[in-house]
Write an enzyme that holds these catalytic residues in place. Structure first.
Site, PDB file in Angstrom:
ATOM      1  N   CYS A   1      10.332  76.709 -47.693  1.00  0.00           N
ATOM      2  CA  CYS A   1       9.079  76.437 -47.635  1.00  0.00           C
ATOM      3  C   CYS A   1       8.749  75.874 -46.122  1.00  0.00           C
ATOM      4  CB  CYS A   1       8.250  75.452 -48.443  1.00  0.00           C
ATOM      5  SG  CYS A   1       6.463  75.292 -48.646  1.00  0.00           S
TER       6      CYS A   1
ATOM      7  N   GLU B   1      15.533  79.059 -56.735  1.00  0.00           N
ATOM      8  CA  GLU B   1      15.683  78.491 -58.077  1.00  0.00           C
ATOM      9  C   GLU B   1      14.498  78.550 -59.105  1.00  0.00           C
ATOM     10  OE1 GLU B   1      16.294  74.667 -56.013  1.00  0.00           O
ATOM     11  OE2 GLU B   1      14.639  73.757 -56.935  1.00  0.00           O
TER      12      GLU B   1
ATOM     13  N   CYS C   1      10.869  70.382 -57.430  1.00  0.00           N
ATOM     14  CA  CYS C   1      10.953  71.247 -56.580  1.00  0.00           C
ATOM     15  C   CYS C   1      11.737  71.108 -55.357  1.00  0.00           C
ATOM     16  CB  CYS C   1       9.582  71.033 -56.074  1.00  0.00           C
ATOM     17  SG  CYS C   1       8.809  72.417 -54.876  1.00  0.00           S
TER      18      CYS C   1
ATOM     19  N   CYS D   1       5.488  69.018 -46.620  1.00  0.00           N
ATOM     20  CA  CYS D   1       4.937  68.010 -47.358  1.00  0.00           C
ATOM     21  C   CYS D   1       6.257  66.967 -47.140  1.00  0.00           C
ATOM     22  CB  CYS D   1       4.684  68.244 -48.855  1.00  0.00           C
ATOM     23  SG  CYS D   1       3.331  69.481 -48.888  1.00  0.00           S
TER      24      CYS D   1
ATOM     25  N   GLY E   1       8.255  76.819 -52.309  1.00  0.00           N
ATOM     26  CA  GLY E   1       7.402  77.827 -51.667  1.00  0.00           C
ATOM     27  C   GLY E   1       6.050  77.462 -51.994  1.00  0.00           C
TER      28      GLY E   1
HETATM   29  N1  SAH Z   1       3.530  74.618 -52.718  1.00  0.00           N
HETATM   30  C1  SAH Z   1       2.914  74.614 -54.014  1.00  0.00           C
HETATM   31  C2  SAH Z   1       3.938  74.916 -55.235  1.00  0.00           C
HETATM   32  C3  SAH Z   1       5.218  74.120 -55.051  1.00  0.00           C
HETATM   33  S1  SAH Z   1       5.373  72.368 -55.207  1.00  0.00           S
HETATM   34  C4  SAH Z   1       2.173  73.199 -54.300  1.00  0.00           C
HETATM   35  O1  SAH Z   1       2.324  72.425 -53.167  1.00  0.00           O
HETATM   36  O2  SAH Z   1       1.464  72.942 -55.023  1.00  0.00           O
HETATM   37  C5  SAH Z   1       4.879  71.981 -56.618  1.00  0.00           C
HETATM   38  C6  SAH Z   1       4.356  70.646 -57.190  1.00  0.00           C
HETATM   39  O3  SAH Z   1       5.449  69.673 -56.936  1.00  0.00           O
HETATM   40  C7  SAH Z   1       3.162  70.277 -56.407  1.00  0.00           C
HETATM   41  O4  SAH Z   1       2.295  69.618 -56.639  1.00  0.00           O
HETATM   42  C8  SAH Z   1       4.028  69.279 -55.320  1.00  0.00           C
HETATM   43  O5  SAH Z   1       3.221  68.418 -54.393  1.00  0.00           O
HETATM   44  C9  SAH Z   1       5.174  68.515 -56.339  1.00  0.00           C
HETATM   45  N2  SAH Z   1       6.317  67.801 -55.397  1.00  0.00           N
HETATM   46  C10 SAH Z   1       6.946  68.270 -54.678  1.00  0.00           C
HETATM   47  N3  SAH Z   1       7.987  67.224 -54.658  1.00  0.00           N
HETATM   48  C11 SAH Z   1       7.775  66.314 -55.280  1.00  0.00           C
HETATM   49  C12 SAH Z   1       8.516  65.197 -55.702  1.00  0.00           C
HETATM   50  N4  SAH Z   1       9.613  64.710 -55.006  1.00  0.00           N
HETATM   51  N5  SAH Z   1       7.826  64.340 -56.733  1.00  0.00           N
HETATM   52  C13 SAH Z   1       6.665  64.784 -57.573  1.00  0.00           C
HETATM   53  N6  SAH Z   1       6.025  66.209 -57.207  1.00  0.00           N
HETATM   54  C14 SAH Z   1       6.474  66.683 -56.142  1.00  0.00           C
END
Ligand code: SAH
Length: 347
Positions: free
Chosen positions: A115, A95, A336, A119, A162
């Site tokens: 990914c 996406e 994301c 997290c 990712g």
């Molecule tokens: N892997 C990279 C980029 C992708 S995630 C990273 O971790 O930075 C992009 C951003 O969206 C990151 O800051 C991530 O922690 C955040 N993110 C992911 N899921 C989220 C959610 N449910 N709510 C808010 N931010 C989120």
């Protein structure tokens, strides 16, 4: 003829195209022409009108121009956000999200299908990593969305699915391609790489001279808690991460953005804000607070507006620069990995 066995011209460097031209004994200037066509927009070999027919035919024997395919598009009118669900050659779904601002169009691209970082709050983690995206697939996200909207992309953020630094070589390849004056000529200052904290690769990126903006997803100022919500912290401690950030900021002379998704009752207490202020006070950085988007992980709740404001205030009182991100695109699950995971569920 089966396309899968043909090589993609899109993604090739000028030198690679020169090599093809040499191998086929075509006049050297043909390389320039082919290169121009490949990156001019979404094209086909048949449309390379200044090449003689026999060259086009010979090219087509072994090469093609592949782009991602738009499968679905979701628009959020209020915030002028469009989310694209795209399909790769091997049928994976990724996406990209287009955000329209007054100053231009910004595209949030994916660097991997799925990914591996796991997290706990993130939808991209569901199902793990399928595979790395190539530099061409990252660049194609820019091309297909530009073609769809008829407007140029002025900013690219690598914040889709990712972990770009877990796909380091291709990320560097993409940064070189997209900033090439013959392709999109995008200034490195208009590109942001976002990482969950792969400290050794942050140092490598600083040394690479790429000169892009760096965002680091922090989400907790405490080592123990960070390990729980972001498993990458077990490999790279907060201390190592902060050292790498400092190195990046010094080497590139750029301000780092620290992303902090506020999860209610988990990482949004005054103790967290105080510890975060302490951790970041000597770093050239900006803290970007994002109320966690819940659509992907209903067991966790995003912090309420009041809590976000109180958290921000503790930081600003301690001279930390803070922004609160608008939750763009939440009605179309633009956080994301959410669209993709929703699509797979519906299969
Ligand atoms: N892997 C990279 C980029 C992708 S995630 C990273 O971790 O930075 C992009 C951003 O969206 C990151 O800051 C991530 O922690 C955040 N993110 C992911 N899921 C989220 C959610 N449910 N709510 C808010 N931010 C989120």
């Amino acid at each position: 003829m089966d396309n899968i066995h043909k090589k993609n011209l899109f993604g090739m460097s000028k030198a690679e195209i020169e090599e093809i031209v040499k191998k086929n004994n075509w006049q050297a200037y043909r390389a320039e022409q082919i290169y121009g066509w490949v990156y001019q927009g979404i094209g086909q070999i048949d449309a390379m009108s200044n090449l003689p027919g026999h060259i086009r035919e010979e090219l087509k024997q072994q090469y093609d121009i592949f782009h991602l395919q738009i499968i679905e598009k979701f628009e959020e009118k209020k915030t002028k956000t469009t989310k694209y669900l795209l399909r790769t050659e091997d049928d994976l779904l990724i996406e990209a999200v287009l955000l329209r601002y007054k100053h231009g169009n910004s595209l949030c691209i994916s660097s991997q299908a799925g990914c591996n970082m796991a997290c706990v709050f993130c939808a991209s983690a569901i199902g793990g990593l399928q595979r790395n995206l190539s530099a061409a697939e990252m660049l194609s996200q820019v091309y297909v969305t530009e073609e769809d909207t008829g407007k140029k992309i002025s900013n690219v953020v690598m914040m889709g699915s990712g972990e770009p630094l877990d796909n380091y070589e291709n990320t560097i390849g993409f940064l070189e391609l997209v900033s090439d004056k013959n392709t999109r000529n995008l200034s490195k200052r208009n590109i942001t790489v976002s990482t969950c904290g792969i400290a050794d690769k942050i140092v490598l990126l600083a040394d690479s001279g790429a000169g892009v903006n760096l965002s680091v997803s922090l989400h907790s100022p405490f080592q123990e808690q960070r390990e729980k919500i972001m498993p990458v912290a077990r490999k790279f401690s907060l201390k190592e991460l902060m050292e790498a950030c400092r190195y990046y900021a010094e080497k590139t002379k750029r301000r780092i953005t620290l992303e902090y998704a506020l999860i209610s009752g988990v990482n949004d207490t005054p103790e967290h804000a105080l510890a975060l202020a302490q951790l970041t006070k000597t770093l050239h950085c900006l803290v970007n607070l994002i109320p966690m988007n819940e659509a992907s992980r209903p067991s966790l709740k995003g912090s309420g507006e009041k809590n976000v404001a109180a958290f921000a205030e503790i930081l600003t009182k301690r001279q930390i620069t803070v922004t609160i991100r608008r939750t763009l695109g939440s009605s179309i699950n633009a956080a994301c990995g959410q669209l993709r995971s929703g699509f797979y569920k519906g299969d």
